[in-house]
Design an enzyme around this catalytic site. Sequence first.
Site, PDB file in Angstrom:
ATOM      1  N   CYS A 134       2.657  16.078  -9.149  1.00  0.00           N
ATOM      2  CA  CYS A 134       2.028  14.773  -8.750  1.00  0.00           C
ATOM      3  C   CYS A 134       2.634  14.737  -7.473  1.00  0.00           C
ATOM      4  CB  CYS A 134       2.364  13.673  -9.665  1.00  0.00           C
ATOM      5  SG  CYS A 134       3.996  12.803  -9.309  1.00  0.00           S
ATOM      6  N   GLU A 135       1.733  14.464  -6.227  1.00  0.00           N
ATOM      7  CA  GLU A 135       2.152  14.226  -4.994  1.00  0.00           C
ATOM      8  C   GLU A 135       2.758  12.987  -4.872  1.00  0.00           C
ATOM      9  OE1 GLU A 135      -1.631  14.314  -3.395  1.00  0.00           O
ATOM     10  OE2 GLU A 135      -1.878  12.051  -3.277  1.00  0.00           O
ATOM     11  N   HIS A 136       3.136  12.193  -5.556  1.00  0.00           N
ATOM     12  CA  HIS A 136       3.920  11.135  -5.478  1.00  0.00           C
ATOM     13  C   HIS A 136       5.333  11.047  -5.771  1.00  0.00           C
ATOM     14  CE1 HIS A 136      -0.105   9.367  -6.705  1.00  0.00           C
ATOM     15  NE2 HIS A 136      -0.042   8.949  -5.250  1.00  0.00           N
ATOM     16  N   HIS A 137       5.618  11.881  -6.884  1.00  0.00           N
ATOM     17  CA  HIS A 137       7.071  12.363  -7.154  1.00  0.00           C
ATOM     18  C   HIS A 137       7.824  13.588  -7.160  1.00  0.00           C
ATOM     19  CE1 HIS A 137       5.569   8.236  -9.095  1.00  0.00           C
ATOM     20  NE2 HIS A 137       6.788   7.877  -8.699  1.00  0.00           N
ATOM     21  N   GLN A 140      -4.403  13.724 -10.363  1.00  0.00           N
ATOM     22  CA  GLN A 140      -5.171  14.378 -11.214  1.00  0.00           C
ATOM     23  C   GLN A 140      -6.808  14.165 -10.748  1.00  0.00           C
ATOM     24  OE1 GLN A 140      -4.142  13.664 -15.344  1.00  0.00           O
ATOM     25  NE2 GLN A 140      -6.319  13.968 -15.905  1.00  0.00           N
ATOM     26  N   HIS A 155       1.799  13.209 -17.282  1.00  0.00           N
ATOM     27  CA  HIS A 155       2.493  13.331 -16.140  1.00  0.00           C
ATOM     28  C   HIS A 155       3.770  12.989 -16.387  1.00  0.00           C
ATOM     29  CE1 HIS A 155      -1.176  12.858 -13.243  1.00  0.00           C
ATOM     30  NE2 HIS A 155      -1.631  12.844 -14.290  1.00  0.00           N
ATOM     31  N   CYS A 193       6.085  12.300 -14.424  1.00  0.00           N
ATOM     32  CA  CYS A 193       6.624  11.061 -13.817  1.00  0.00           C
ATOM     33  C   CYS A 193       6.465   9.703 -14.447  1.00  0.00           C
ATOM     34  CB  CYS A 193       5.835  10.840 -12.185  1.00  0.00           C
ATOM     35  SG  CYS A 193       4.334  10.626 -12.297  1.00  0.00           S
TER      36      CYS A 193
HETATM   37  N1  LIG Z   1      -4.122   7.814  -9.671  1.00  0.00           N
HETATM   38  C1  LIG Z   1      -3.109   8.559  -9.962  1.00  0.00           C
HETATM   39  N2  LIG Z   1      -1.871   8.025 -10.023  1.00  0.00           N
HETATM   40  C2  LIG Z   1      -0.627   8.873 -10.236  1.00  0.00           C
HETATM   41  C3  LIG Z   1      -1.066  10.354 -10.336  1.00  0.00           C
HETATM   42  N3  LIG Z   1       0.155  10.827 -10.818  1.00  0.00           N
HETATM   43  C4  LIG Z   1       1.004   9.896 -10.577  1.00  0.00           C
HETATM   44  N4  LIG Z   1       0.462   8.585 -10.158  1.00  0.00           N
HETATM   45  C5  LIG Z   1       0.969   7.286 -10.169  1.00  0.00           C
HETATM   46  O1  LIG Z   1       1.261   7.007  -8.868  1.00  0.00           O
HETATM   47  C6  LIG Z   1       1.860   5.839  -8.632  1.00  0.00           C
HETATM   48  C7  LIG Z   1       2.809   5.580  -7.437  1.00  0.00           C
HETATM   49  O2  LIG Z   1       3.342   4.290  -7.656  1.00  0.00           O
HETATM   50  P1  LIG Z   1       4.408   3.708  -6.950  1.00  0.00           P
HETATM   51  O3  LIG Z   1       4.534   2.209  -7.176  1.00  0.00           O
HETATM   52  O4  LIG Z   1       4.234   3.994  -5.516  1.00  0.00           O
HETATM   53  O5  LIG Z   1       5.609   4.502  -7.415  1.00  0.00           O
HETATM   54  P2  LIG Z   1       6.820   4.210  -8.186  1.00  0.00           P
HETATM   55  O6  LIG Z   1       7.347   2.845  -7.884  1.00  0.00           O
HETATM   56  O7  LIG Z   1       7.557   5.601  -8.584  1.00  0.00           O
HETATM   57  O8  LIG Z   1       6.059   3.752  -9.509  1.00  0.00           O
HETATM   58  P3  LIG Z   1       6.401   3.870 -11.300  1.00  0.00           P
HETATM   59  O9  LIG Z   1       5.836   4.997 -11.575  1.00  0.00           O
HETATM   60  O10 LIG Z   1       5.320   2.694 -11.737  1.00  0.00           O
HETATM   61  O11 LIG Z   1       7.901   3.400 -11.213  1.00  0.00           O
HETATM   62  C8  LIG Z   1       2.543   5.572  -9.995  1.00  0.00           C
HETATM   63  O12 LIG Z   1       1.768   4.429 -10.984  1.00  0.00           O
HETATM   64  C9  LIG Z   1       2.066   6.922 -11.121  1.00  0.00           C
HETATM   65  O13 LIG Z   1       1.872   6.782 -12.218  1.00  0.00           O
HETATM   66  C10 LIG Z   1      -2.204  10.758 -10.552  1.00  0.00           C
HETATM   67  O14 LIG Z   1      -2.573  12.021 -10.734  1.00  0.00           O
HETATM   68  N5  LIG Z   1      -3.266  10.019 -10.240  1.00  0.00           N
HETATM   69 ZN   LIG Z   2       4.200  10.976 -10.005  1.00  0.00          ZN
END
Ligand SMILES: Nc1nc2c(ncn2[C@@H]2O[C@H](COP(=O)(O)OP(=O)(O)OP(=O)(O)O)[C@@H](O)[C@H]2O)c(=O)[nH]1
Ligand SMILES: [Zn+2]
Length: 207
Positions: free
Chosen positions: A96-99, A137, A165, A167
């Site tokens: 995932c690009e977020h984590h 995704q 996921h 994460c």
């Molecule tokens: N729409 C979408 N969200 C994703 C995907 N992969 C991870 N995420 C979400 O990206 C979001 C990033 O949220 P943030 O609040 O910026 O980060 P965070 O504090 O690490 O969030 P938490 O996971 O809720 O602890 C999270 O809700 C993840 O579940 C994906 O493929 N699609």
């Molecule tokens: Zn993630």
Amino acid sequence: MDAVVKKFPDISDERRDERPSRAEAEAAVETLLRWVGEDPTREGLRETPARVVKAYEELFGGYRQEAGDVLGRTFEEISGYDDMVLVRDVDFHSHCEHHMVPIIGKAHVAYVPDSRVLGLSKIARLVDIYGRRLQTQESMTAQIATAIAGMLRPKGIAVMIEAEHMCMSMRGIRSKGSLTVTTSFQGAFAEDAELKGRFFSLTGHRV
Ligand SMILES: Nc1nc2c(ncn2[C@@H]2O[C@H](COP(=O)(O)OP(=O)(O)OP(=O)(O)O)[C@@H](O)[C@H]2O)c(=O)[nH]1
Ligand SMILES: [Zn+2]
């Protein structure tokens, strides 16, 4: 277009020039090791930065490939076959690009040919290319559909991804086992409810 530009199609010229060296990437891993509280000089970790960078080359190798590299060949001899072609349960790993944490799942990809079909393995190769990039995704689902549309111009395309996921399971909410399902339906699959229903039932889902 020179070879380097072709190998990194989604990175702008400016960013490509800024691409760090291997030594810089290894130093970044060493910094992370120290940041988590480790001693990067202990025996077990001495080679870890080099191993991680090598592993990243493989895990993120999708940036060095384009859909056109694998979808290049199509076939026309299909003896009038005009129903859906479905390749289902294509296992993939992405991040995932977020984590930058793994996404593990399956893709189901179907199309209704117009006049041409793809080699079946090419669909799994396409899933692999987009999987080996940082993703959401939703983007990955759309990218697979767009690549097939561009290459084949079929009568319809359906892409479904079901994935866990890490994460969400290993950290954060720690919701283990929840699956995220994304779909893209184009052409005949968007217009014909019966065809869409058969896609759902052939992929093991109730409508
Ligand atoms: N729409 C979408 N969200 C994703 C995907 N992969 C991870 N995420 C979400 O990206 C979001 C990033 O949220 P943030 O609040 O910026 O980060 P965070 O504090 O690490 O969030 P938490 O996971 O809720 O602890 C999270 O809700 C993840 O579940 C994906 O493929 N699609
Ligand atoms: Zn993630």
